[in-house]
Write a protein that holds these residues in place. Structure first.
Motif, PDB file in Angstrom:
ATOM      1  N   ILE A 260      37.346  40.513  35.996  1.00  0.00           N
ATOM      2  CA  ILE A 260      38.365  41.319  36.642  1.00  0.00           C
ATOM      3  C   ILE A 260      39.588  41.328  35.858  1.00  0.00           C
ATOM      4  O   ILE A 260      40.511  39.811  36.103  1.00  0.00           O
ATOM      5  CB  ILE A 260      38.220  40.460  38.553  1.00  0.00           C
ATOM      6  CG1 ILE A 260      36.642  40.681  38.832  1.00  0.00           C
ATOM      7  CG2 ILE A 260      38.832  41.624  39.265  1.00  0.00           C
ATOM      8  CD1 ILE A 260      36.506  39.672  40.310  1.00  0.00           C
ATOM      9  N   PRO A 261      39.966  42.210  35.939  1.00  0.00           N
ATOM     10  CA  PRO A 261      41.976  42.089  35.427  1.00  0.00           C
ATOM     11  C   PRO A 261      43.015  42.022  36.223  1.00  0.00           C
ATOM     12  O   PRO A 261      42.658  42.724  37.708  1.00  0.00           O
ATOM     13  CB  PRO A 261      42.032  43.233  34.796  1.00  0.00           C
ATOM     14  CG  PRO A 261      40.794  44.110  34.959  1.00  0.00           C
ATOM     15  CD  PRO A 261      39.908  43.520  35.739  1.00  0.00           C
ATOM     16  N   SER A 262      43.886  41.374  36.454  1.00  0.00           N
ATOM     17  CA  SER A 262      44.688  41.039  37.346  1.00  0.00           C
ATOM     18  C   SER A 262      46.252  41.670  36.695  1.00  0.00           C
ATOM     19  O   SER A 262      46.233  41.578  35.595  1.00  0.00           O
ATOM     20  CB  SER A 262      45.245  40.383  38.543  1.00  0.00           C
ATOM     21  OG  SER A 262      45.004  39.340  37.419  1.00  0.00           O
ATOM     22  N   MET A 263      47.346  41.649  36.724  1.00  0.00           N
ATOM     23  CA  MET A 263      48.767  41.099  35.987  1.00  0.00           C
ATOM     24  C   MET A 263      48.967  40.884  35.087  1.00  0.00           C
ATOM     25  O   MET A 263      49.500  41.067  34.114  1.00  0.00           O
ATOM     26  CB  MET A 263      49.699  41.437  37.102  1.00  0.00           C
ATOM     27  CG  MET A 263      49.882  41.821  38.540  1.00  0.00           C
ATOM     28  SD  MET A 263      50.546  43.599  38.640  1.00  0.00           S
ATOM     29  CE  MET A 263      50.991  44.336  40.180  1.00  0.00           C
ATOM     30  N   ARG A 264      48.867  39.259  35.109  1.00  0.00           N
ATOM     31  CA  ARG A 264      48.766  38.297  34.252  1.00  0.00           C
ATOM     32  C   ARG A 264      46.997  37.488  33.607  1.00  0.00           C
ATOM     33  O   ARG A 264      47.280  36.720  33.215  1.00  0.00           O
ATOM     34  CB  ARG A 264      49.859  37.512  34.811  1.00  0.00           C
ATOM     35  CG  ARG A 264      49.305  37.218  36.269  1.00  0.00           C
ATOM     36  CD  ARG A 264      49.989  36.238  36.904  1.00  0.00           C
ATOM     37  NE  ARG A 264      50.126  35.738  38.028  1.00  0.00           N
ATOM     38  CZ  ARG A 264      49.448  34.686  38.108  1.00  0.00           C
ATOM     39  NH1 ARG A 264      48.754  33.820  37.022  1.00  0.00           N
ATOM     40  NH2 ARG A 264      48.543  34.025  39.183  1.00  0.00           N
ATOM     41  N   ALA A 265      45.703  37.998  34.296  1.00  0.00           N
ATOM     42  CA  ALA A 265      44.927  36.601  34.206  1.00  0.00           C
ATOM     43  C   ALA A 265      43.790  37.933  34.489  1.00  0.00           C
ATOM     44  O   ALA A 265      43.947  38.979  34.880  1.00  0.00           O
ATOM     45  CB  ALA A 265      44.952  35.641  35.127  1.00  0.00           C
TER      46      ALA A 265
ATOM     47  N   MET B  32      39.698  37.305  35.585  1.00  0.00           N
ATOM     48  CA  MET B  32      38.790  37.039  35.527  1.00  0.00           C
ATOM     49  C   MET B  32      37.961  36.984  34.997  1.00  0.00           C
ATOM     50  O   MET B  32      36.809  38.111  35.033  1.00  0.00           O
ATOM     51  CB  MET B  32      38.725  36.624  37.719  1.00  0.00           C
ATOM     52  CG  MET B  32      38.060  35.808  37.973  1.00  0.00           C
ATOM     53  SD  MET B  32      37.573  35.823  39.873  1.00  0.00           S
ATOM     54  CE  MET B  32      38.583  34.551  39.729  1.00  0.00           C
TER      55      MET B  32
ATOM     56  N   LEU C  48      43.945  46.954  39.769  1.00  0.00           N
ATOM     57  CA  LEU C  48      43.580  47.930  41.227  1.00  0.00           C
ATOM     58  C   LEU C  48      42.500  46.416  41.845  1.00  0.00           C
ATOM     59  O   LEU C  48      42.215  44.848  42.219  1.00  0.00           O
ATOM     60  CB  LEU C  48      41.920  48.911  40.831  1.00  0.00           C
ATOM     61  CG  LEU C  48      42.170  50.487  40.770  1.00  0.00           C
ATOM     62  CD1 LEU C  48      42.573  49.845  39.063  1.00  0.00           C
ATOM     63  CD2 LEU C  48      41.478  51.508  40.888  1.00  0.00           C
ATOM     64  N   GLY C  49      42.599  46.603  43.773  1.00  0.00           N
ATOM     65  CA  GLY C  49      42.245  45.662  43.869  1.00  0.00           C
ATOM     66  C   GLY C  49      42.841  45.769  45.675  1.00  0.00           C
ATOM     67  O   GLY C  49      42.973  46.901  46.000  1.00  0.00           O
ATOM     68  N   PHE C  50      42.740  45.515  46.484  1.00  0.00           N
ATOM     69  CA  PHE C  50      43.226  45.095  47.712  1.00  0.00           C
ATOM     70  C   PHE C  50      41.780  45.774  48.828  1.00  0.00           C
ATOM     71  O   PHE C  50      41.558  45.155  49.102  1.00  0.00           O
ATOM     72  CB  PHE C  50      44.235  45.291  48.503  1.00  0.00           C
ATOM     73  CG  PHE C  50      44.399  44.892  49.930  1.00  0.00           C
ATOM     74  CD1 PHE C  50      44.609  44.170  50.342  1.00  0.00           C
ATOM     75  CD2 PHE C  50      45.055  46.636  50.299  1.00  0.00           C
ATOM     76  CE1 PHE C  50      45.080  43.588  51.699  1.00  0.00           C
ATOM     77  CE2 PHE C  50      45.499  46.311  51.752  1.00  0.00           C
ATOM     78  CZ  PHE C  50      45.262  45.266  52.126  1.00  0.00           C
TER      79      PHE C  50
ATOM     80  N   ASP D 262      45.886  37.809  41.457  1.00  0.00           N
ATOM     81  CA  ASP D 262      45.215  37.092  40.611  1.00  0.00           C
ATOM     82  C   ASP D 262      43.373  37.333  41.016  1.00  0.00           C
ATOM     83  O   ASP D 262      43.466  37.339  42.184  1.00  0.00           O
ATOM     84  CB  ASP D 262      45.280  36.479  39.724  1.00  0.00           C
ATOM     85  CG  ASP D 262      44.621  34.726  40.401  1.00  0.00           C
ATOM     86  OD1 ASP D 262      44.220  34.880  41.887  1.00  0.00           O
ATOM     87  OD2 ASP D 262      45.033  34.086  39.476  1.00  0.00           O
ATOM     88  N   GLY D 263      42.665  37.569  40.500  1.00  0.00           N
ATOM     89  CA  GLY D 263      41.281  37.645  40.711  1.00  0.00           C
ATOM     90  C   GLY D 263      40.434  36.403  42.138  1.00  0.00           C
ATOM     91  O   GLY D 263      41.187  35.738  41.884  1.00  0.00           O
ATOM     92  N   ILE D 264      39.920  37.308  42.940  1.00  0.00           N
ATOM     93  CA  ILE D 264      39.265  36.252  43.553  1.00  0.00           C
ATOM     94  C   ILE D 264      37.545  35.872  43.827  1.00  0.00           C
ATOM     95  O   ILE D 264      37.187  36.640  43.633  1.00  0.00           O
ATOM     96  CB  ILE D 264      39.599  36.644  45.086  1.00  0.00           C
ATOM     97  CG1 ILE D 264      41.435  36.625  45.723  1.00  0.00           C
ATOM     98  CG2 ILE D 264      39.384  35.759  46.261  1.00  0.00           C
ATOM     99  CD1 ILE D 264      41.804  36.684  47.274  1.00  0.00           C
TER     100      ILE D 264
ATOM    101  N   THR E  88      39.126  41.895  45.937  1.00  0.00           N
ATOM    102  CA  THR E  88      38.591  41.057  44.925  1.00  0.00           C
ATOM    103  C   THR E  88      39.985  41.219  44.413  1.00  0.00           C
ATOM    104  O   THR E  88      39.518  39.713  43.404  1.00  0.00           O
ATOM    105  CB  THR E  88      38.452  42.440  44.075  1.00  0.00           C
ATOM    106  OG1 THR E  88      40.167  43.414  43.771  1.00  0.00           O
ATOM    107  CG2 THR E  88      37.719  43.700  43.978  1.00  0.00           C
ATOM    108  N   VAL E  89      41.346  40.905  44.996  1.00  0.00           N
ATOM    109  CA  VAL E  89      42.982  40.142  44.205  1.00  0.00           C
ATOM    110  C   VAL E  89      43.217  39.686  45.387  1.00  0.00           C
ATOM    111  O   VAL E  89      43.277  40.153  46.662  1.00  0.00           O
ATOM    112  CB  VAL E  89      43.529  41.023  42.928  1.00  0.00           C
ATOM    113  CG1 VAL E  89      42.920  41.297  41.716  1.00  0.00           C
ATOM    114  CG2 VAL E  89      44.007  42.709  43.730  1.00  0.00           C
TER     115      VAL E  89
END
Lengths: 245, 344
Positions: free
Chosen positions: A52-57, A59, A136-138, B239-241, B263-264
C-alpha cells in the motif's frame, strides 16, 4: 533521511522513506511498490500479500503463516539498498472538467475572493497545474493528487459539506481530488467532471492509479452532458483519456 | 427452478463476508471480510466447504430464513439462539449451533440474539450463487459492493444457492467450542511509538478500556484514560493502515481499525493488535472491557501459528452429529448426556 522499517503488527510493516510530502520521497515509495510487484510477478517474495503506497511510506502486507518478518525484511532491504528506479509517471490523463455551471462549482467565487483572483484566473491556474496522483485511499478510488498551483493553496473548509456530489473536483492545501461517491467533504469544489472515479460495472473499477500524471481540461456544459451520457451508458473507453507524448 | 434462501425477516446487520478483497488497497479499496475469520472458517468446515466461501455474518441479532430448495445443509458457528420451524404457523423448536443441520423445503430457521458476543456466521453447503466483485464476495456497504447488492440483508431478499439439495454426507459438529483465549488483547507497539509520551504508553498498557457505542465493522472507539502524545502530536502525513491498527487522535482515546477500515489514515498509531487476537476484537460488544499487553513481532507470529494449528485440528476433528433438523429440549438434554457414547 534514512529508511525506517516500522512495526505494524504481525501482518505488515511500513517502509518509511521520509516524514514529509515531497516528490523525491514519493518517487522512492512508488519505485519500491513497482519493484515488489515485479519480484512477485517473477515468483519471488513468497508470503507478500500486497503493498500500500502512501505519500512517504510503503506498507508491505504479508501472511504470517507463509513467511516471517525476520525472513522478509532483509529481502525488502536488499531491494531498497540496491537502488530504486524513480518510477516514471505511468501515463498522463486529461480529465475533462466543467467549471462554468454554478451548481458544479459552489466554491469557485469564494476561492477567487480569498486568493484575490478572478474566476477565470482560478480556472486557468487549475487547468495549468501539473498534477501527480500520490496515493489513493480513504474511500475506493479517491486520489490525493499533488501539484496545485501555489497561488490556489487554501486550508480545507472550516465547515465541511454534508454532501458533495460524485465527480466533484475539489482543492485543498497543495492538492486536488475528485470525489468517487456522494460523500461529506471539506475540499473547495471548483467544478465537476463527467467521469466516474469508481465504476463498479468495470472489472477494474478504479480509474486513477498512484503514479498517474493528471491535467484538467476545461469543457463547456454541452460537452459535459455528452461525456456524462457516454459514462452513464458504460460506453467511455478510459484509454481515450490518455495524453500521448 | 433456482434454489434460494428467503430472508423472511432480516436481522440487525447481516452481510455476506468471506476472507476479504485482497490486493486492491493501493487503489483505496478496503479489504472488508469477516470480523471473526475463525468462526467463518469453522462454519464453512461444518457445511463441508472450502475455507474461503462467503457466509452470512450475523451482527448481534440474526435473520429468519425460509428454505426454498429441495434441501439444504447449513451451519451456524457462534453462540446464537436457533429455532427451527417446520412450516408457517408451526411451533418453533430450538436447535443447536456449532454444528450443521440438513433442512427441507418450506422449513424456516430463526436466528435470534447472539449471546455475549457481536457476531456469528451462517454457512451453507456449496455457498451462495452471487458474483464476486474484485475477487471477493465480501460486502462493503460504504461503496455498495460485494455480497447481495453491496448492502445488508433486507426482508424479502432471496439469496441464490449454488446447490439445489444437500449432499448425502452426514452432519457434523464441533468437538468443542473454539478457545479464542482470554486475558489482555496482545499488541505490537508501533508504527508511530515516537508520537506518544512515555506516560502515554504507560496509560495505554496499564489501563482498562471500554468498548463505546461507536463500534462497527470499520472499527471500535474505546473509552478510558486519555493517552498522551509526545511533542510530535497526533497528526501524521497519512500512511497505510494494517488490520488492528490503533490510532489515537488528539482527544487521546484509542480507535482500533477493523475489517472495513480505510486503507490510509492521518492519525498516529500507537500499536497494532496481533492477528491471532483480531477475531476476539471482532466479537466485542459495547460495554465490554479490555486491557492491552505488548508483545514482539516474532511472538505475535508464533501465537498466530499456534492458533492456526489449533484451528486445523478443530476442522480436522469434526464429529458426526445426529442427523435431524429439530429436537425438543428434553431429548436435547438427554442426547448431550450420552453424546460421547453414542456418537463419539
Amino acid at each position: 533521511m534514512s529508511v525506517r522499517y516500522l512495526n505494524c503488527g504481525d501482518t505488515a510493516f511500513s517502509v518509511e522513506f521520509g516524514s514529509t510530502i515531497a516528490p523525491d520521497i514519493n518517487a522512492r515509495v512508488m519505485g519500491l511498490h513497482a519493484r515488489i510487484a515485479a519480484e512477485r510477478a517473477a515468483g519471488r517474495l513468497p508470503g507478500v500479500v500486497e503493498t500500500i503506497p502512501s505519500m512517504r511510506a510503503l506498507m508491505v502486507c504479508y501472511d504470517p503463516l507463509a513467511t516471517t518478518r525476520a525472513a522478509l525484511q532483509p529481502e525488502i532491504e536488499a531491494l531498497v539498498t540496491g537502488g530504486l528506479e524513480a518510477a516514471a509517471p505511468s501515463r498522463t490523463l486529461a480529465i475533462p472538467c466543467c467549471y462554468d455551471d454554478p451548481e458544479f462549482a459552489p466554491d469557485l467565487p469564494e476561492v477567487a475572493e480569498r486568493t484575490g483572483m478572478t474566476l477565470e484566473a482560478v480556472i486557468a491556474r487549475h487547468t495549468a497545474s501539473d498534477f501527480h496522483v500520490y496515493v489513493l485511499g480513504f474511500m475506493p478510488g479517491l486520489a490525493y493528487v499533488v501539484g496545485l498551483a501555489p497561488e490556489l493553496e487554501l486550508p480545507r473548509r472550516s465547515q465541511p459539506r454534508v454532501r458533495v456530489p460524485r465527480s466533484s473536483v475539489g482543492i485543498a492545501m497543495n492538492m486536488t481530488t475528485i470525489y468517487p461517491f456522494d460523500s461529506p467533504g471539506g475540499w473547495h469544489v471548483l467544478g465537476r467532471t463527467p467521469l466516474w472515479m469508481f465504476d463498479q460495472r468495470r472489472e477494474q473499477p478504479v480509474l486513477l492509479a498512484p503514479g498517474d500524471r493528471l491535467q484538467f481540461r476545461r469543457i463547456e456544459r454541452s460537452e459535459y452532458d455528452a461525456i456524462a451520457a457516454q459514462v452513464e451508458a458504460g460506453m467511455l473507453d478510459w484509454s481515450t483519456l490518455e495524453v500521448k507524448a | 427452478m433456482t434454489a434460494h434462501l428467503i430472508v423472511e425477516r432480516a436481522g440487525l446487520f447481516d452481510t455476506l463476508q468471506d476472507r476479504g478483497r485482497i490486493g486492491f488497497q493501493a487503489l483505496g479499496m478496503p479489504v472488508a471480510g469477516a470480523m471473526d475469520r475463525i468462526a467463518l472458517r469453522l462454519a464453512n468446515a461444518l457445511a463441508g466447504n472450502a475455507d474461503d466461501l462467503a457466509a452470512i455474518e450475523i451482527g448481534v441479532m440474526g435473520p429468519t430464513l425460509r428454505i426454498e430448495a429441495d434441501s439444504i445443509r447449513l451451519a451456524v458457528v457462534g453462540p446464537a439462539t436457533l429455532e427451527l420451524m417446520a412450516g408457517p404457523d408451526t411451533t418453533a423448536k430450538p436447535i443447536e449451533s456449532n454444528r450443521s443441520h440438513t433442512l427441507q423445503r418450506g422449513q424456516a430457521l430463526r436466528v435470534g440474539m447472539v449471546d455475549g458476543v457481536s457476531t456469528a456466521y451462517l454457512a451453507v453447503e456449496g455457498g451462495f450463487a452471487l458474483p464476486p466483485f474484485m475477487g471477493s464476495g465480501s460486502t462493503y456497504t460504504r461503496a455498495a459492493i460485494g455480497g447481495l447488492d453491496g448492502r445488508k440483508l433486507r426482508d424479502g431478499d432471496a439469496l441464490p444457492l449454488v446447490r439445489a439439495a444437500a449432499s448425502t454426507r452426514e452432519d457434523k459438529k464441533l468437538a468443542a467450542p473454539f478457545d479464542y483465549g482470554s486475558g489482555p488483547i496482545r499488541v505490537v507497539p508501533g508504527p508511530q511509538e515516537d508520537h506518544f509520551s512515555e506516560e502515554g504508553h504507560a496509560t495505554f498498557l496499564g489501563s482498562e478500556y471500554v468498548v463505546s457505542k461507536e463500534a462497527d465493522r470499520m472499527g471500535i472507539r474505546f473509552e478510558g484514560p486519555s493517552i498522551g502524545h509526545s511533542e510530535k502530536g497526533p497528526d501524521i502525513v497519512s500512511d497505510g493502515i494494517a488490520p488492528g491498527a490503533i490510532q489515537v487522535p488528539g482527544a487521546g482515546l484509542p480507535i482500533v481499525l477493523l475489517a472495513d477500515r480505510q486503507t490510509v489514515g492521518g492519525y498516529a498509531k500507537i500499536a497494532t493488535v496481533i492477528s491471532a487476537d483480531l477475531p476476539r476484537l471482532g466479537r466485542l460488544l459495547p460495554g465490554h472491557r479490555v486491557r492491552f499487553a505488548a508483545v514482539t513481532v516474532a511472538e505475535a507470529e508464533a501465537l498466530r501459528r499456534e492458533q492456526e494449528k489449533r484451528l486445523a485440528q478443530a476442522t480436522a476433528g469434526l464429529q458426526p452429529a445426529r442427523p435431524e433438523g429439530g429436537i425438543d429440549i428434553d431429548a436435547l438434554y438427554e442426547l448431550n448426556l450420552i453424546d460421547g457414547v453414542v456418537w463419539g
